[in-house]
Design a protein around this motif. Structure first.
Motif, PDB file in Angstrom:
ATOM      1  N   MET A 104      -7.879  -8.875   2.333  1.00 37.45           N
ATOM      2  CA  MET A 104      -7.336  -7.820   1.480  1.00 37.45           C
ATOM      3  C   MET A 104      -7.138  -8.335   0.047  1.00 37.45           C
ATOM      4  O   MET A 104      -6.145  -8.060  -0.611  1.00 37.45           O
ATOM      5  CB  MET A 104      -6.027  -7.283   2.056  1.00 37.45           C
ATOM      6  CG  MET A 104      -6.194  -6.696   3.459  1.00 37.45           C
ATOM      7  SD  MET A 104      -4.690  -6.016   4.159  1.00 37.45           S
ATOM      8  CE  MET A 104      -4.625  -4.441   3.289  1.00 37.45           C
ATOM      9  N   GLU A 141     -10.573  -8.776   9.061  1.00 36.66           N
ATOM     10  CA  GLU A 141      -9.122  -8.816   9.161  1.00 36.66           C
ATOM     11  C   GLU A 141      -8.712  -9.788  10.256  1.00 36.66           C
ATOM     12  O   GLU A 141      -9.210  -9.735  11.369  1.00 36.66           O
ATOM     13  CB  GLU A 141      -8.589  -7.422   9.487  1.00 36.66           C
ATOM     14  CG  GLU A 141      -7.095  -7.338   9.639  1.00 36.66           C
ATOM     15  CD  GLU A 141      -6.360  -7.390   8.310  1.00 36.66           C
ATOM     16  OE1 GLU A 141      -5.146  -7.561   8.330  1.00 36.66           O
ATOM     17  OE2 GLU A 141      -7.024  -7.241   7.269  1.00 36.66           O
ATOM     18  N   SER A 177      -6.537   3.054  -1.068  1.00 38.11           N
ATOM     19  CA  SER A 177      -7.223   1.765  -1.175  1.00 38.11           C
ATOM     20  C   SER A 177      -6.896   1.047  -2.475  1.00 38.11           C
ATOM     21  O   SER A 177      -7.270  -0.113  -2.645  1.00 38.11           O
ATOM     22  CB  SER A 177      -8.734   1.955  -1.056  1.00 38.11           C
ATOM     23  OG  SER A 177      -9.069   2.452   0.225  1.00 38.11           O
ATOM     24  N   LEU A 190      -8.912  -2.607  -2.819  1.00 32.56           N
ATOM     25  CA  LEU A 190      -9.116  -3.460  -1.659  1.00 32.56           C
ATOM     26  C   LEU A 190     -10.584  -3.785  -1.413  1.00 32.56           C
ATOM     27  O   LEU A 190     -10.896  -4.700  -0.650  1.00 32.56           O
ATOM     28  CB  LEU A 190      -8.528  -2.798  -0.411  1.00 32.56           C
ATOM     29  CG  LEU A 190      -7.006  -2.648  -0.416  1.00 32.56           C
ATOM     30  CD1 LEU A 190      -6.545  -1.839   0.793  1.00 32.56           C
ATOM     31  CD2 LEU A 190      -6.314  -4.000  -0.433  1.00 32.56           C
ATOM     32  N   GLN A 235       0.838  -1.195   0.000  1.00 36.93           N
ATOM     33  CA  GLN A 235       0.000   0.000   0.000  1.00 36.93           C
ATOM     34  C   GLN A 235       0.876   1.249   0.000  1.00 36.93           C
ATOM     35  O   GLN A 235       2.075   1.186   0.290  1.00 36.93           O
ATOM     36  CB  GLN A 235      -0.931   0.005   1.214  1.00 36.93           C
ATOM     37  CG  GLN A 235      -2.100  -0.973   1.093  1.00 36.93           C
ATOM     38  CD  GLN A 235      -3.074  -0.809   2.230  1.00 36.93           C
ATOM     39  OE1 GLN A 235      -2.965  -1.477   3.257  1.00 36.93           O
ATOM     40  NE2 GLN A 235      -4.047   0.068   2.059  1.00 36.93           N
TER      41      GLN A 235
END
Length: 804
Positions: free
Chosen positions: A435, A360, A178, A196, A164
């Motif tokens: 992700m 996550e 993103s 993402l 990122q």
């Protein structure tokens, strides 16, 4: 009243902290030799001054900090990984190649990796362009106003399988784009830009847009990607001056400030102390061996593991889903000292404790549920602590303890016709994708349970591969191979499923989990928090449990009980040795007026309350922290100060529904429903799809006797979120009050299809059916209620009457 219904009446509560991670404006890399170990914990409030401050109307966020650390710790400073490399060359070499070393970096030709050669990427109607200019990296994309603008990439974030890019704003905010770069080889689908959130259309008005709060690096990321991070948020100016001593995860991110150890190393050998000047000795594996028990080949540790696992708690700082309470983290201490660890809940976990696919993943919670943890395995048994790589390739890391003669056999693997056969991790550490491209192993080390998939809908490793087969087929195969009895370590799925479906036996099943000495601490804590009604004996025992997570779960179990009972149970935790427990106790006890607090306890509450306030101050950039402080102040009858915090939360995020709902409820208590209505409508204009806001507005309109408007809001709440039976129940009550009994019954029947055990819905359906003269339906609802409350004489008498 069940806990579920208690919660529906309770002031909506932001957690004592939200998830952390932080850094700076631009992140200032402080010069290591002059740094001091700092604390953002206790406010400078004397033991008797807290209530004076509450009464004064002063802002909580203008008070100054003072250190709560002993002088020997306060003198510590961070020295940087380079200072460690001279003596620890082998460890430094391993660390240099690790993902920790490259967790964050300045944007350079060596670190960027993505295609910035005028590459383009289309998403949700926006064409983003990545290019270089004057040896810098830029992206042209939609800004906070939705218009195309050009932004400089200042930092890279992460290594593989994705990278990122971070953008710095003038007010010190650093935001994560993103659109990320897939670093995998091209033949694996990589070397491309991707979004993402590919299945959504995230625009500038969405809370997940890269310019908004939920993509803010200062809070969300920095603590775990850099070393010695201090967020330095100025609430009055709404600006960050976040700092770190090292841009990536260096030696001191795990070992703590190193100045004392450096001083020790420079002393003459005769003057050196035995502690080597270290904050923690990661010596849990010293002298430990694993051997197979005779006849079973089951590995056994040569000595019992310590109650506090220093390695696991230290790694958990970043590998746990948690919120930050304080920046005074010290390695090797219980994580709950400085962080609020998430327990197992239905939003993030499956009933058997597996992380949900769309969340996550953090391996702290799964690992602490595992038999491996229970038997004494720690992180560095499997991973090299400096490179983070596995200590052996493939199944070799498992073979360190698990005899291949038993486990590397066709009788165990049952896949002799598959080449190569599945490895240990395939069945016991199934992968999940996060992700978009990041596949990670579950660290619960579970035995595959397709039978639970049949019963409860939980995923299982067998059907991860055999996607064309039903779970029942996989369960039958397991039974054919290993017999009908399942001997997994995680045996609590049924209890949590019962709790999350309002099953009548939920209380009893959860009580068994709480009382089990074999259940992991994080599971017992979660079971306590989920119990429909507090069990006094279990809660008292749990409040003295050696595991701080269990004590926290016990405090969660007390949420909503009457204040006159609360003080006796919870007040001893005001002086708990772990800060997170003290903070939670203070939050719970805030509703007990000072006049009703025992004189001997008032200073204890004041000190713990100051720690609670300090935690919210640390997270003053977050609407949930401001709302949590508002709730605390409201409980303390400090209406003006509470209002200010709710307003501050809404300035940070105009769509943050808990702040709006709680502010509206505060106005209700003050007889200002029209102001409450205005707040809710303003917030709805920024978050039109919030069921909770529509529900709250409907209740305001009911009080204002605007029945037609109220019904429309209550209808929208019920339709937007059918997972909340309370919304359908209240809407049905409103319909019936408006003379629309049949419509009310239709709403209740629909809700009961999804929530067959909801007491309020069943009771309403029973009452309306009797009123309508439909005795058969009324009897059916009464019998269902009787199964939920088998000893309720009133329901038994009603059933007899209906049968007659």
């Amino acid at each position: 009243m069940t806990k579920g219904s208690r919660k529906s009446h309770r002031r909506q509560k932001a957690p004592a902290t939200a998830r952390p991670e932080q850094a700076r404006s631009p992140p200032v890399q402080r010069s290591a030799p002059t740094l001091r170990w700092r604390t953002a914990a206790l406010l400078a409030i004397g033991s008797g001054a807290l209530f004076l401050l509450l009464a004064s109307g002063l802002s909580w966020f203008k008070t100054s900090d003072t250190s709560s650390q002993p002088a020997s710790v306060a003198e510590l400073s961070f020295v940087g990984s380079q200072a460690c490399s001279g003596c620890h060359q082998a460890e430094t070499g391993l660390w240099q190649s690790s993902q920790h070393r490259h967790a964050m970096d300045h944007a350079t030709d060596a670190s960027v990796h993505g295609d910035f050669n005028d590459a383009a990427f289309e998403y949700a109607g926006t064409r983003s362009r990545f290019f270089r200019k004057d040896r810098k990296f830029f992206v042209e994309t939609d800004g906070p106003d939705g218009k195309l603008a050009t932004f400089e990439v200042k930092y890279t974030f992460g290594v593989e399988p994705l990278k990122q890019y971070l953008i710095e704003f003038p007010d010190g905010r650093i935001q994560a784009l993103s659109v990320a770069w897939d670093t995998r080889p091209k033949d694996q689908g990589g070397q491309r830009w991707f979004h993402l959130y590919p299945d959504a259309a995230v625009t500038s008005s969405d809370p997940l847009h890269w310019t908004r709060l939920n993509q803010n690096w200062n809070f969300m990321c920095a603590e775990c990607h850099s070393t010695d991070v201090h967020k330095n948020y100025d609430a009055a100016k709404d600006r960050f001056a976040t700092s770190f001593s090292e841009i990536s995860v260096g030696c001191e991110a795990c070992h703590g400030a190193g100045s004392r150890h450096i001083a020790w190393a420079h002393q003459k050998p005769a003057a050196r102390g035995p502690d080597k000047g270290l904050l923690v000795r990661f010596d849990e594996r010293a002298g430990i061996t694993w051997s197979a028990e005779a006849g079973t080949l089951t590995p056994k540790r040569s000595a019992p593991a310590a109650t506090l696992r220093k390695e696991v708690e230290t790694c958990g700082r970043c590998h746990a889903r948690r919120g930050q309470l304080s920046e005074d983290w010290v390695p090797g201490k219980p994580l709950s000292e400085t962080h609020r660890v998430s327990l197992l809940d239905r939003q993030h976990f499956r009933a058997d404790g597996q992380m949900r696919d769309d969340e996550e993943t953090y391996n702290y919670a799964p690992f602490k549920q595992s038999k491996m943890f229970a038997k004494g395995v720690t992180c560095s048994d499997c991973h090299d602590p400096h490179s983070a790589a596995l200590k052996a390739p493939g199944d070799g890391v498992c073979a360190q303890c698990h005899a291949p003669s038993k486990y590397d056999s066709a009788a165990h693997r049952q896949h002799a016709n598959v080449s190569p056969p599945p490895g240990c991790a395939s069945c016991h550490m199934p992968e999940r994708r996060y992700m978009v491209v990041d596949r990670r192993h579950d660290h619960g080390f579970r035995i595959p349970r397709p039978d639970l998939s049949v019963q409860l809908g939980t995923p299982n490793a067998c059907n991860d591969c055999h996607r064309d087969k039903p779970a029942a087929w996989a369960a039958q195969q397991i039974e054919t191979w290993f017999g009908p009895e399942r001997h997994g370590f995680q045996t609590y799925a049924g209890a949590f499923h019962a709790a999350w479906t309002d099953a009548p036996d939920a209380q009893a099943l959860l009580a068994v989990v709480v009382g089990s000495s074999d259940a992991p601490g994080i599971v017992r804590a979660s079971a306590l928090a989920e119990m429909p009604a507090p069990d006094a004996d279990l809660t008292r025992r749990a409040l003295s449990d050696p595991d701080p997570l269990v004590r926290l779960g016990a405090l969660d179990a007390l949420e909503g009980i009457p204040a006159d009972q609360l003080w006796t149970l919870a007040s001893p935790q005001l002086t708990d040795p772990v800060r997170g427990v003290r903070i939670r106790a203070a939050e719970l006890l805030a509703s007990v007026p000072p006049s009703r607090q025992p004189t001997a306890d008032r200073s204890k509450f004041t000190q713990a309350a100051a720690e609670f306030v300090a935690a919210q101050k640390l997270n003053a950039d977050r609407p949930d922290a401001r709302t949590a402080l508002g709730n605390f102040l409201a409980r303390q009858a400090s209406a003006a100060e509470a209002q200010a915090e709710y307003r501050a939360a809404l300035r940070l995020d105009p769509s943050f529904s808990p702040a709006a709902i709680n502010l509206s409820d505060l106005y209700r208590q003050l007889g200002r429903d029209s102001d409450g209505e205005r707040v809710l409508r303003e917030t709805l204009s920024n978050s039109g799809q919030s069921a909770s806001l529509h529900h709250a507005l409907g209740l305001v309109l009911v009080r204002e006797r605007r029945a037609s408007e109220a019904l429309d809001e209550l209808r929208q709440a019920a339709e937007l979120d059918p997972s909340q039976p309370r919304y359908a129940y209240v809407y049905a009550v409103g319909l019936n009050s408006s003379g629309r009994r049949d419509d009310a019954l239709a709403v209740l029947r629909t809700s009961l299809q999804a929530h067959p055990n909801d007491h309020d819905t069943l009771s309403a359906a029973l009452a309306l059916s009797r009123e309508k003269g439909d005795s058969a339906s009324a009897l059916g609802y009464a019998e269902r209620l009787s199964r939920l409350m088998p000893s309720n004489r009133e329901i038994e008498d009603l059933i007899k009457q209906l049968k007659r």
